[in-house]
Design an enzyme around this catalytic site. Sequence first.
Site, PDB file in Angstrom:
ATOM      1  CB  ILE A 107       9.481 -40.013  29.341  1.00 58.14           C
ATOM      2  CG1 ILE A 107      10.050 -40.007  30.756  1.00 58.14           C
ATOM      3  CG2 ILE A 107      10.518 -39.535  28.324  1.00 58.14           C
ATOM      4  CD1 ILE A 107      11.146 -41.032  30.972  1.00 58.14           C
ATOM      5  CD  GLU A 108       5.981 -34.995  23.742  1.00 56.62           C
ATOM      6  OE1 GLU A 108       5.545 -34.787  22.602  1.00 56.62           O
ATOM      7  OE2 GLU A 108       5.986 -34.137  24.638  1.00 56.62           O
ATOM      8  CB  ILE A 109      10.582 -39.671  22.376  1.00 54.01           C
ATOM      9  CG1 ILE A 109      11.110 -40.419  23.609  1.00 54.01           C
ATOM     10  CG2 ILE A 109      11.670 -39.451  21.333  1.00 54.01           C
ATOM     11  CD1 ILE A 109      12.281 -39.782  24.291  1.00 54.01           C
TER      12      ILE A 109
ATOM     13  CB  ILE B  59      10.493 -34.430  31.151  1.00 55.32           C
ATOM     14  CG1 ILE B  59      10.824 -35.911  31.302  1.00 55.32           C
ATOM     15  CG2 ILE B  59      10.405 -33.757  32.503  1.00 55.32           C
ATOM     16  CD1 ILE B  59      12.159 -36.183  31.964  1.00 55.32           C
TER      17      ILE B  59
END
Length: 196
Positions: free
Chosen positions: A157-159, A110
């Site tokens: 998780i991606e930022i 996400i």
Amino acid sequence: MQRQAERKNEQEEEEIREQKGEDKKKNEDEIPLMALNHVSRLCKDVEKSVEFYTKVLGFVLIERPQAFDFDGAWLFNYGVGIHLVHAKDEDRLPTDTHDNDNLDPMDNHISFQSEDMEGMVQRLEQFNIKYLKRTVGGEEGAAIDQLFFKDPDGFMIEICNCENVKLVPQHSIGRINFPSDRHNPPVELGKDDPKH
């Protein structure tokens, strides 16, 4: 004179029927979705996952409907919810939970938008979270900065700062919905909560 008035009324009624038919066809083609509501994540330890998502990513713990009779937690912020569900079968969790050395940006994840990528790097380092940092693009368009890391159960998780990239629809510009007034669910503030 009366006959002309009757014809005019008949024409107006026919136009109204045609318009209603067009509206009905248009409504049949529309998909009644508004926005992404939540992402559900299985977890070994609900409390540990709540701590991660609240402290590292700034989510807020919210009440769950009392009808749910299984261990879990609901979190919300940034217009999206995360529903944590205690995994009865840990075989359903990722196997490389702590293997942040093998983060694959092409794997399931996400992604959250950030306006301050360096601030996110500092936050991850503050909590001793290993991450992969990369920049893609730039030559032919806007560069995208990305950070990849895992939650306590191994979900990636991606930022990113993907707002740098134009949204260019492929053959469907009329079908993209940008809900500005209905995206977020209603919020009930408690008596002790500040009203901004």
